[in-house]
Scaffold this motif. Structure first.
Motif, PDB file in Angstrom:
ATOM      1  N   ARG A   1       0.834  -1.207   0.000  1.00 60.70           N
ATOM      2  CA  ARG A   1       0.000   0.000   0.000  1.00 60.70           C
ATOM      3  C   ARG A   1       0.867   1.255   0.000  1.00 60.70           C
ATOM      4  N   GLU A   2       1.827   1.324   0.910  1.00 60.04           N
ATOM      5  CA  GLU A   2       2.752   2.451   0.948  1.00 60.04           C
ATOM      6  C   GLU A   2       3.951   2.089   1.814  1.00 60.04           C
ATOM      7  N   PHE A   3       4.986   2.935   1.759  1.00 61.43           N
ATOM      8  CA  PHE A   3       6.169   2.665   2.566  1.00 61.43           C
ATOM      9  C   PHE A   3       6.866   3.976   2.875  1.00 61.43           C
ATOM     10  N   VAL A   4       7.575   3.979   3.999  1.00 59.89           N
ATOM     11  CA  VAL A   4       8.355   5.144   4.396  1.00 59.89           C
ATOM     12  C   VAL A   4       9.623   4.651   5.094  1.00 59.89           C
ATOM     13  N   PHE A   5      10.751   5.284   4.758  1.00 60.43           N
ATOM     14  CA  PHE A   5      12.038   4.923   5.336  1.00 60.43           C
ATOM     15  C   PHE A   5      12.781   6.195   5.741  1.00 60.43           C
ATOM     16  N   HIS A   6      13.590   6.069   6.774  1.00 61.26           N
ATOM     17  CA  HIS A   6      14.358   7.202   7.282  1.00 61.26           C
ATOM     18  C   HIS A   6      15.810   6.789   7.453  1.00 61.26           C
ATOM     19  N   LYS A   7      16.726   7.659   7.020  1.00 61.53           N
ATOM     20  CA  LYS A   7      18.172   7.444   7.174  1.00 61.53           C
ATOM     21  C   LYS A   7      18.659   8.243   8.365  1.00 61.53           C
ATOM     22  N   PHE A   8      19.330   7.570   9.293  1.00 61.98           N
ATOM     23  CA  PHE A   8      19.870   8.227  10.473  1.00 61.98           C
ATOM     24  C   PHE A   8      21.307   8.663  10.225  1.00 61.98           C
ATOM     25  N   SER A   9      21.761   9.621  11.036  1.00 64.54           N
ATOM     26  CA  SER A   9      23.145  10.075  10.979  1.00 64.54           C
ATOM     27  C   SER A   9      23.809   9.727  12.313  1.00 64.54           C
ATOM     28  N   PRO A  10      24.952   9.078  12.331  1.00 66.79           N
ATOM     29  CA  PRO A  10      25.821   8.857  11.188  1.00 66.79           C
ATOM     30  C   PRO A  10      25.481   7.616  10.362  1.00 66.79           C
ATOM     31  N   GLN A  11      24.687   6.677  10.914  1.00 65.61           N
ATOM     32  CA  GLN A  11      24.328   5.496  10.117  1.00 65.61           C
ATOM     33  C   GLN A  11      23.047   4.879  10.654  1.00 65.61           C
ATOM     34  N   GLY A  12      22.462   4.017   9.815  1.00 67.49           N
ATOM     35  CA  GLY A  12      21.261   3.302  10.203  1.00 67.49           C
ATOM     36  C   GLY A  12      20.053   3.724   9.394  1.00 67.49           C
ATOM     37  N   VAL A  13      19.150   2.772   9.249  1.00 68.81           N
ATOM     38  CA  VAL A  13      17.915   2.991   8.496  1.00 68.81           C
ATOM     39  C   VAL A  13      16.770   2.356   9.268  1.00 68.81           C
ATOM     40  N   SER A  14      15.648   3.059   9.324  1.00 74.41           N
ATOM     41  CA  SER A  14      14.405   2.482   9.845  1.00 74.41           C
ATOM     42  C   SER A  14      13.340   2.663   8.788  1.00 74.41           C
ATOM     43  N   GLY A  15      12.409   1.725   8.740  1.00 70.62           N
ATOM     44  CA  GLY A  15      11.341   1.879   7.773  1.00 70.62           C
ATOM     45  C   GLY A  15      10.221   0.883   7.975  1.00 70.62           C
ATOM     46  N   VAL A  16       9.125   1.176   7.304  1.00 73.72           N
ATOM     47  CA  VAL A  16       7.962   0.300   7.352  1.00 73.72           C
ATOM     48  C   VAL A  16       7.340   0.215   5.965  1.00 73.72           C
ATOM     49  N   VAL A  17       6.910  -0.998   5.633  1.00 76.90           N
ATOM     50  CA  VAL A  17       6.157  -1.242   4.411  1.00 76.90           C
ATOM     51  C   VAL A  17       4.761  -1.650   4.861  1.00 76.90           C
ATOM     52  N   VAL A  18       3.785  -0.822   4.539  1.00 83.54           N
ATOM     53  CA  VAL A  18       2.405  -1.133   4.890  1.00 83.54           C
ATOM     54  C   VAL A  18       1.822  -1.970   3.763  1.00 83.54           C
ATOM     55  N   ILE A  19       1.311  -3.127   4.135  1.00 77.95           N
ATOM     56  CA  ILE A  19       0.694  -4.030   3.165  1.00 77.95           C
ATOM     57  C   ILE A  19      -0.775  -4.209   3.549  1.00 77.95           C
ATOM     58  N   SER A  20      -1.585  -4.595   2.601  1.00 76.70           N
ATOM     59  CA  SER A  20      -3.001  -4.822   2.895  1.00 76.70           C
ATOM     60  C   SER A  20      -3.162  -5.832   4.019  1.00 76.70           C
ATOM     61  N   GLU A  21      -2.203  -6.740   4.122  1.00 75.74           N
ATOM     62  CA  GLU A  21      -2.264  -7.826   5.098  1.00 75.74           C
ATOM     63  C   GLU A  21      -1.611  -7.471   6.430  1.00 75.74           C
ATOM     64  N   SER A  22      -1.002  -6.313   6.591  1.00 77.21           N
ATOM     65  CA  SER A  22      -0.445  -5.744   7.821  1.00 77.21           C
ATOM     66  C   SER A  22       0.823  -4.953   7.517  1.00 77.21           C
ATOM     67  N   HIS A  23       2.040  -5.443   7.902  1.00 77.16           N
ATOM     68  CA  HIS A  23       3.228  -4.624   7.684  1.00 77.16           C
ATOM     69  C   HIS A  23       4.540  -5.413   7.790  1.00 77.16           C
ATOM     70  N   LEU A  24       5.589  -4.792   7.269  1.00 76.78           N
ATOM     71  CA  LEU A  24       6.975  -5.216   7.487  1.00 76.78           C
ATOM     72  C   LEU A  24       7.697  -3.991   8.034  1.00 76.78           C
ATOM     73  N   ALA A  25       8.504  -4.164   9.069  1.00 78.64           N
ATOM     74  CA  ALA A  25       9.246  -3.048   9.655  1.00 78.64           C
ATOM     75  C   ALA A  25      10.694  -3.467   9.888  1.00 78.64           C
ATOM     76  N   ILE A  26      11.598  -2.475   9.827  1.00 76.16           N
ATOM     77  CA  ILE A  26      13.025  -2.757   9.992  1.00 76.16           C
ATOM     78  C   ILE A  26      13.720  -1.614  10.718  1.00 76.16           C
ATOM     79  N   HIS A  27      14.757  -1.966  11.454  1.00 79.23           N
ATOM     80  CA  HIS A  27      15.737  -0.998  11.962  1.00 79.23           C
ATOM     81  C   HIS A  27      17.105  -1.645  11.807  1.00 79.23           C
ATOM     82  N   THR A  28      18.051  -0.894  11.249  1.00 81.48           N
ATOM     83  CA  THR A  28      19.389  -1.444  11.010  1.00 81.48           C
ATOM     84  C   THR A  28      20.440  -0.776  11.894  1.00 81.48           C
ATOM     85  N   TRP A  29      21.442  -1.565  12.235  1.00 79.45           N
ATOM     86  CA  TRP A  29      22.655  -1.109  12.904  1.00 79.45           C
ATOM     87  C   TRP A  29      23.809  -1.519  11.993  1.00 79.45           C
TER      88      TRP A  29
END
Length: 126
Positions: A42-70
């Motif tokens: 359905r939609e997705f949003v991701f954010h880049k952190f400083s100095p490193q790392g990414v967080s984001g979510v993918v919204v799907i009709s069936e619920s979601h996928l989410a991530i945070h990286t180190w």
């Protein structure tokens, strides 16, 4: 007893810094994992952190996928939550393992929204 959804909590170890720190690549891998599992994105949003790392979510009709990286640790924490029987969260996790080239993955599934089916007699007694 029936579950409304399946929630896989996955931890990816031994991933490359450059992969986990690249917002566009993380976004692409996450969206493709949802599609690979048969989900409707359905939609997705991701954010880049400083100095490193990414967080984001993918919204799907069936619920979601989410991530945070180190990236500095080669580690990513991912949730894959799907409702219904159409989408298998493990297919998304398998895709993510390949996409992030994880050397080690720890994952477990939790049933969500347990529905206890009762007889009409039991419902009246409550």
């Amino acid at each position: 007893m029936k579950a409304l959804g399946r929630h896989v909590l996955a931890e990816f170890y031994g991933c490359e810094f450059d992969t986990l720190n690249d917002i566009k690549l993380v976004e692409k891998i996450m969206v493709n994992a949802a599609l690979e599992a048969g989900a409707e994105v359905r939609e997705f949003v991701f954010h880049k952190f400083s100095p490193q790392g990414v967080s984001g979510v993918v919204v799907i009709s069936e619920s979601h996928l989410a991530i945070h990286t180190w990236p500095e640790l080669g580690y990513a924490a991912v949730d894959v939550f799907t409702c219904g029987d159409k989408v298998d969260p493990w297919e998304a996790c398998n895709y993510l393992t390949r996409g992030f080239r994880a050397k080690r993955v720890l994952a477990k599934e939790q049933k969500r929204g347990l529905i206890f089916e009762t007889s009409p007699q039991a419902a009246q007694a409550v």
